[in-house]
Design an enzyme around this catalytic site. Structure first.
Site, PDB file in Angstrom:
ATOM      1  N   TYR A 146       0.843  -1.197   0.000  1.00  0.00           N
ATOM      2  CA  TYR A 146       0.000   0.000   0.000  1.00  0.00           C
ATOM      3  C   TYR A 146       0.881   1.252   0.000  1.00  0.00           C
ATOM      4  O   TYR A 146       2.009   1.198  -0.468  1.00  0.00           O
ATOM      5  CB  TYR A 146      -1.035  -0.066   1.149  1.00  0.00           C
ATOM      6  N   ARG A 150      -8.322  10.566  -8.898  1.00  0.00           N
ATOM      7  CA  ARG A 150      -7.509  11.229  -7.867  1.00  0.00           C
ATOM      8  C   ARG A 150      -6.817  10.150  -7.038  1.00  0.00           C
ATOM      9  O   ARG A 150      -7.254   9.822  -5.934  1.00  0.00           O
ATOM     10  CB  ARG A 150      -8.419  12.125  -7.005  1.00  0.00           C
ATOM     11  N   LYS A 204      -6.034  -2.009  -1.596  1.00  0.00           N
ATOM     12  CA  LYS A 204      -6.995  -1.847  -0.487  1.00  0.00           C
ATOM     13  C   LYS A 204      -7.618  -3.184  -0.123  1.00  0.00           C
ATOM     14  O   LYS A 204      -7.814  -3.505   1.050  1.00  0.00           O
ATOM     15  CB  LYS A 204      -8.098  -0.861  -0.879  1.00  0.00           C
ATOM     16  N   GLU A 226     -13.570   4.777  -4.125  1.00  0.00           N
ATOM     17  CA  GLU A 226     -12.178   5.030  -3.748  1.00  0.00           C
ATOM     18  C   GLU A 226     -11.468   5.909  -4.763  1.00  0.00           C
ATOM     19  O   GLU A 226     -11.492   5.616  -5.960  1.00  0.00           O
ATOM     20  CB  GLU A 226     -11.490   3.649  -3.692  1.00  0.00           C
ATOM     21  N   ASP A 227     -10.865   6.966  -4.284  1.00  0.00           N
ATOM     22  CA  ASP A 227     -10.029   7.832  -5.120  1.00  0.00           C
ATOM     23  C   ASP A 227     -10.749   8.360  -6.366  1.00  0.00           C
ATOM     24  O   ASP A 227     -10.178   8.427  -7.464  1.00  0.00           O
ATOM     25  CB  ASP A 227      -8.714   7.117  -5.495  1.00  0.00           C
ATOM     26  N   ASP A 273     -14.257   5.826   1.292  1.00  0.00           N
ATOM     27  CA  ASP A 273     -13.201   5.746   2.295  1.00  0.00           C
ATOM     28  C   ASP A 273     -12.426   7.053   2.426  1.00  0.00           C
ATOM     29  O   ASP A 273     -11.999   7.423   3.518  1.00  0.00           O
ATOM     30  CB  ASP A 273     -12.236   4.610   1.944  1.00  0.00           C
ATOM     31  N   ASP A 274     -12.251   7.766   1.308  1.00  0.00           N
ATOM     32  CA  ASP A 274     -11.478   9.003   1.375  1.00  0.00           C
ATOM     33  C   ASP A 274     -12.184  10.042   2.237  1.00  0.00           C
ATOM     34  O   ASP A 274     -11.545  10.857   2.890  1.00  0.00           O
ATOM     35  CB  ASP A 274     -11.273   9.573  -0.035  1.00  0.00           C
ATOM     36  N   ASN A 333      -0.726  11.703   1.371  1.00  0.00           N
ATOM     37  CA  ASN A 333       0.007  10.545   0.848  1.00  0.00           C
ATOM     38  C   ASN A 333       0.405  10.806  -0.603  1.00  0.00           C
ATOM     39  O   ASN A 333      -0.253  11.596  -1.280  1.00  0.00           O
ATOM     40  CB  ASN A 333      -0.895   9.304   0.866  1.00  0.00           C
TER      41      ASN A 333
HETATM   42  P1  NAD Z   1      -8.843  16.557  -2.901  1.00  0.00           P
HETATM   43  O1  NAD Z   1      -8.307  16.756  -4.246  1.00  0.00           O
HETATM   44  O2  NAD Z   1     -10.280  16.250  -2.720  1.00  0.00           O
HETATM   45  O3  NAD Z   1      -8.525  17.868  -2.023  1.00  0.00           O
HETATM   46  C1  NAD Z   1      -7.309  18.555  -1.991  1.00  0.00           C
HETATM   47  C2  NAD Z   1      -7.523  19.892  -1.310  1.00  0.00           C
HETATM   48  O4  NAD Z   1      -6.268  20.527  -1.156  1.00  0.00           O
HETATM   49  C3  NAD Z   1      -8.416  20.859  -2.080  1.00  0.00           C
HETATM   50  O5  NAD Z   1      -9.293  21.492  -1.179  1.00  0.00           O
HETATM   51  C4  NAD Z   1      -7.432  21.890  -2.622  1.00  0.00           C
HETATM   52  O6  NAD Z   1      -8.019  23.179  -2.752  1.00  0.00           O
HETATM   53  C5  NAD Z   1      -6.390  21.891  -1.528  1.00  0.00           C
HETATM   54  N1  NAD Z   1      -5.109  22.407  -1.986  1.00  0.00           N
HETATM   55  C6  NAD Z   1      -4.449  22.114  -3.119  1.00  0.00           C
HETATM   56  N2  NAD Z   1      -3.310  22.832  -3.174  1.00  0.00           N
HETATM   57  C7  NAD Z   1      -3.254  23.571  -2.054  1.00  0.00           C
HETATM   58  C8  NAD Z   1      -2.332  24.515  -1.534  1.00  0.00           C
HETATM   59  N3  NAD Z   1      -1.214  24.809  -2.181  1.00  0.00           N
HETATM   60  N4  NAD Z   1      -2.606  25.088  -0.341  1.00  0.00           N
HETATM   61  C9  NAD Z   1      -3.727  24.785   0.317  1.00  0.00           C
HETATM   62  N5  NAD Z   1      -4.638  23.904  -0.124  1.00  0.00           N
HETATM   63  C10 NAD Z   1      -4.399  23.304  -1.299  1.00  0.00           C
HETATM   64  O7  NAD Z   1      -7.975  15.438  -2.233  1.00  0.00           O
HETATM   65  P2  NAD Z   1      -8.303  14.598  -0.917  1.00  0.00           P
HETATM   66  O8  NAD Z   1      -9.018  13.353  -1.236  1.00  0.00           O
HETATM   67  O9  NAD Z   1      -8.933  15.485   0.086  1.00  0.00           O
HETATM   68  O10 NAD Z   1      -6.827  14.156  -0.490  1.00  0.00           O
HETATM   69  C11 NAD Z   1      -5.865  15.132  -0.121  1.00  0.00           C
HETATM   70  C12 NAD Z   1      -4.634  14.442   0.413  1.00  0.00           C
HETATM   71  O11 NAD Z   1      -4.975  13.698   1.575  1.00  0.00           O
HETATM   72  C13 NAD Z   1      -4.013  13.441  -0.561  1.00  0.00           C
HETATM   73  O12 NAD Z   1      -2.614  13.584  -0.535  1.00  0.00           O
HETATM   74  C14 NAD Z   1      -4.389  12.100  -0.001  1.00  0.00           C
HETATM   75  O13 NAD Z   1      -3.411  11.136  -0.244  1.00  0.00           O
HETATM   76  C15 NAD Z   1      -4.449  12.409   1.469  1.00  0.00           C
HETATM   77  N6  NAD Z   1      -5.280  11.442   2.188  1.00  0.00           N
HETATM   78  C16 NAD Z   1      -4.713  10.788   3.229  1.00  0.00           C
HETATM   79  C17 NAD Z   1      -5.427   9.848   3.918  1.00  0.00           C
HETATM   80  C18 NAD Z   1      -4.808   9.136   5.070  1.00  0.00           C
HETATM   81  O14 NAD Z   1      -5.079   8.017   5.349  1.00  0.00           O
HETATM   82  N7  NAD Z   1      -3.934   9.729   5.784  1.00  0.00           N
HETATM   83  C19 NAD Z   1      -6.727   9.545   3.520  1.00  0.00           C
HETATM   84  C20 NAD Z   1      -7.287  10.250   2.451  1.00  0.00           C
HETATM   85  C21 NAD Z   1      -6.548  11.199   1.789  1.00  0.00           C
END
Ligand code: NAD
Length: 547
Positions: A99, A152, A170, A241-242, A264-265, A404
């Site tokens: 993963y 995504r 997953k 997912e994604d 899940d996200d 991530n």
């Molecule tokens: P998304 O595309 O839905 O959202 C991204 C957000 O970041 C948007 O609101 C965007 O406006 C903002 N953004 C982009 N550039 C920016 C900047 N320079 N400054 C401030 N904000 C900015 O994506 P998501 O599904 O919300 O995922 C975001 C991140 O979280 C990914 O890297 C994903 O891997 C991570 N994530 C981690 C876990 C975990 O288990 N830890 C779970 C889900 C998602």
């Protein structure tokens, strides 16, 4: 009619090529006779433990994680039980390979490293006959589907059909971390095109050579898939997912009431991060109701966390409006404030009255949060200035860099601990090594959804719940936080050790199943001992006997 039988291929040979039943050199003398395997295997019989040693030796001899990933995928393709034994017994070592972060790299390279298909592809050309093609899937008792459209992938953006690595990964975690039987898991790629120019220009890309379709055609294909899956696999749990931001929120709202489905996200991330915040309170001695969280990133993950946090505050008696004011967001346009132009629907509840602020550091100074949570996919955005400010404002600042894979994390563990002089309570989405500061060793927790979705899925599957509710995710968050030990907290870790994940998942499943039974979401009668019932269902990677 094509004759698919290969002349002379007897059952024994077929079994050697069937990953579900293959035991390699572990077939006993009696099995070798009964299955006509004599001569087809070297004479020495190995135990599964010996085979595991060989696998470990091979994995550890590889020089890159991508090679380790390929080796493990090949093992999964030829001997599933051995694959799961290795993964389960060495989860901390294997999870970063099957993963995040390695799976991200694998998806980016998918068209070049492709060897053998795994999972199920539904693409635009299949419209009108999705149910028919779904019947090609070899296993009939499918209990869980993880589906992506690849728009995504982690924090890596649109990887089109190459995102297939994510549902595969997953589901491997569902089997490893929660004991869902591998043959009951189905990874699905909904290929609706990609807007990734590199992929479109790459002759080796495996997906449709077209830009993403949106609107009616997209919705019809998605709906046709959901309808067909529900008909062919009654009661199946579907994890979306994604998906890109707009589709994810929309599809979740549209289907969650009438389909056993979750995202899940949004929901899983919500629960895992809130569990970390609840556990952090055991270190700070603070109350949930006194927390002010500032998020960097207002996408699926950030909003998902805020929604679960609001539910947790409501549980403490706070009203919804008040609870939302404990969550603030900075996104790519700056601080999310009321009256800002073009606020997306999912962000609206968190657009509070405040003057406009552009920079994250300025927002920290103005709002004085107790916690900052990074979900922006933007690396190194928790700068030294930000972390030092958090450490000035709070005795024990909560700093979670959750994006991530590792390359996208808002800061590293070392930066968080160093710049806060060891006072940060830090967690990340992808793993970081322990950090030594003076004579203190900090072990960062991994705020990864893998702590939540396998347990929630297990609870839903075993209880046969018809739907998945927010209440279940909040219960999962509490359950996870309760399982963090004092020893974990002493080392700064707000999540349990990964090595305990199967027990953690079983207890989460118990609490989720209890909600299903109590709320009448299932026709199944509540067993006397829900936990024992869950354990009884769980898959263990052991070889069956064939003679
Ligand atoms: P998304 O595309 O839905 O959202 C991204 C957000 O970041 C948007 O609101 C965007 O406006 C903002 N953004 C982009 N550039 C920016 C900047 N320079 N400054 C401030 N904000 C900015 O994506 P998501 O599904 O919300 O995922 C975001 C991140 O979280 C990914 O890297 C994903 O891997 C991570 N994530 C981690 C876990 C975990 O288990 N830890 C779970 C889900 C998602």
């Amino acid at each position: 009619m094509i004759d698919q039988t290969v002349p002379g291929l007897h059952a024994g040979v077929k079994i050697l090529h069937d990953p579900v039943r293959n035991k390699g050199t572990a077939y006993t003398e009696a099995e070798r006779d009964a299955l006509k395997l004599r001569g087809l295997l070297p004479p020495r019989i190995h135990s599964m433990a010996e085979q595991e040693l060989r696998v470990l030796g091979n994995i550890r001899a590889k020089t890159t994680d991508l090679e380790r990933y390929l080796y493990l995928v090949a093992l999964q393709d030829r001997n599933e039980n051995l694959f799961y034994r290795v993964v389960i017994n060495h989860l901390e070592e294997m999870m970063p390979i099957i993963y995040t972060p390695t799976v991200g790299k694998a998806c980016q390279e998918f068209q070049h490293i492709f060897r053998k298909p795994r999972g199920f592809y539904v693409s635009l050309g299949d419209k009108g006959r999705v149910k028919e093609i779904l019947q090609n899937w070899p296993h009939k008792d499918v209990r869980i589907i993880v589906i992506t459209d690849g728009e995504r992938i982690l924090g890596l953006g649109d990887l089109g059909a190459d995102g297939m690595g994510i549902p595969i990964g997953k589901l491997a975690l569902y089997s490893a971390c929660a004991g869902i039987h591998p043959t009951q898991c189905m990874p699905v790629m909904l290929d609706v095109g990609t807007n990734n120019e590199n992929l479109l220009n790459d002759p080796l890309y495996n997906g449709l050579e077209r830009r993403r379709v949106r609107g009616k055609d997209y919705d019809e294909l998605f709906d046709e898939f959901i309808t067909a899956a529900k008909e062919l696999f009654p009661g199946v749990l579907i994890q979306i997912e994604d998906f890109g931001n707009t589709n994810a929120f929309r599809l979740l709202e549209q289907y969650r009431g009438n389909t056993c489905l979750f995202d899940d996200d949004i929901q899983g991330t919500g629960a895992v991060a809130v569990a970390g915040v609840i556990a952090a309170m055991r270190i700070t001695g603070g109350k949930l109701a006194d927390q002010k969280i500032l998020f960097l990133g207002a996408g699926e993950a950030g909003i998902g966390i805020a929604d679960v946090f609001v539910s947790a505050l409501k549980e403490k008696g706070m009203n919804e409006e008040e609870a939302r004011k404990h969550c603030w967001f900075v996104d790519s346009k700056g601080l999310l404030v009321a009256g800002r132009d073009n606020i997306a629907v999912h962000k609206e509840p968190y657009a509070h009255e405040h003057e406009s602020i552009t920079g994250f550091a300025d927002a920290v100074e103005a709002l004085k949060p107790t916690a900052i949570l990074g979900l922006s996919g933007q690396p190194r955005t928790f700068t030294r200035e930000v972390i030092e400010a958090m450490a000035r404002i709070n005795e024990r600042p909560v700093i979670f860099a959750l994006s991530n894979p590792t390359s996208q994390a808002e800061c590293t563990a070392e930066q968080a601990y160093t710049w806060s002089a060891g006072r940060a309570i830090f967690a990340s989405g992808s793993p970081f090594d322990p950090v030594k500061l003076g004579n203190q060793l900090f072990v960062p927790g991994q705020g990864n959804n893998a702590y939540i979705f396998p347990g929630v899925g297990l609870g839903v599957i075993v209880s046969r719940s018809r739907i998945v509710t927010d209440e279940m995710f909040l219960a999962a968050a509490h359950s996870l936080a309760n399982q963090v030990t004092e020893a974990d907290l002493e080392r700064g870790r707000v999540y349990p050790a990964l090595s305990r994940i199967r027990q953690v998942s079983a207890l989460i499943a118990r609490d989720v199943a209890k909600i299903a039974y109590d709320s009448g979401f299932t026709d199944r009668e509540e067993p006397d001992d829900i936990l024992a019932d869950i354990h009884e269902y769980m898959y263990h990677p052991v070889y069956p006997h064939y003679a």
